[in-house]
Design a protein around this motif. Sequence first.
Motif, PDB file in Angstrom:
ATOM      1  N   ARG A  14     -29.142   7.618  17.189  1.00 20.53           N
ATOM      2  CA  ARG A  14     -29.254   8.840  17.975  1.00 20.53           C
ATOM      3  C   ARG A  14     -30.497   8.800  18.850  1.00 20.53           C
ATOM      4  O   ARG A  14     -31.383   7.965  18.666  1.00 20.53           O
ATOM      5  N   ILE A  41     -26.784   7.766  25.360  1.00 22.21           N
ATOM      6  CA  ILE A  41     -26.057   8.651  24.435  1.00 22.21           C
ATOM      7  C   ILE A  41     -24.713   9.048  25.041  1.00 22.21           C
ATOM      8  O   ILE A  41     -24.613   9.342  26.226  1.00 22.21           O
ATOM      9  N   GLY A  89     -23.128  12.518  21.004  1.00 22.89           N
ATOM     10  CA  GLY A  89     -24.526  12.631  20.615  1.00 22.89           C
ATOM     11  C   GLY A  89     -25.118  11.393  19.979  1.00 22.89           C
ATOM     12  O   GLY A  89     -26.234  11.428  19.471  1.00 22.89           O
ATOM     13  N   HIS A  90     -24.356  10.312  19.977  1.00 24.14           N
ATOM     14  CA  HIS A  90     -24.929   9.059  19.460  1.00 24.14           C
ATOM     15  C   HIS A  90     -24.811   7.960  20.518  1.00 24.14           C
ATOM     16  O   HIS A  90     -24.211   8.151  21.572  1.00 24.14           O
ATOM     17  N   GLU A 149     -24.584   5.589  12.809  1.00 21.37           N
ATOM     18  CA  GLU A 149     -24.851   5.928  14.202  1.00 21.37           C
ATOM     19  C   GLU A 149     -26.348   5.875  14.507  1.00 21.37           C
ATOM     20  O   GLU A 149     -27.189   6.037  13.625  1.00 21.37           O
TER      21      GLU A 149
END
Length: 138
Positions: free
Chosen positions: A68, A14, A18-19, A66
């Motif tokens: 996560r 990550i 946040g991805h 994205e």
Amino acid sequence: MTFSTRITVRGYEIDMLGHVNNTVYFQYGEHARWECLRAAGVSPDDLMKQETAPVVLETTIRYHRELRLGDEVEVTCAFEYGEGKTFAYRQELRRADGKLAAEMTGVAGIMDLRARRLLDDPRARWRELASDPGPLGL
């Protein structure tokens, strides 16, 4: 035939947004291609004994959504052959909800590690090496 494998997004993949970091997509594609070879019965040890190795010449990624932390990702791999020393690959990365996260396309070949040149007819070489050529589209 299209091969697929599942990967779970790990914390160290990550980025600060946040991805999944963009470079990790390349790693996911590489992992799926090696898993495809393994499913076909082609091992790195067998390749090294013959002093050959698959080499990537070009890869393009198109990002759609994205990924996560904790996402389950299905990564596909399909090889396409034409004439000459190279072959194409197409890959999709899909989230568990089925939504397309990214598409990868590329060109690869099989290199003679002594001569540092691509071998002719990768399709024939995979057939020689594979105990189950189906995952390789053969």
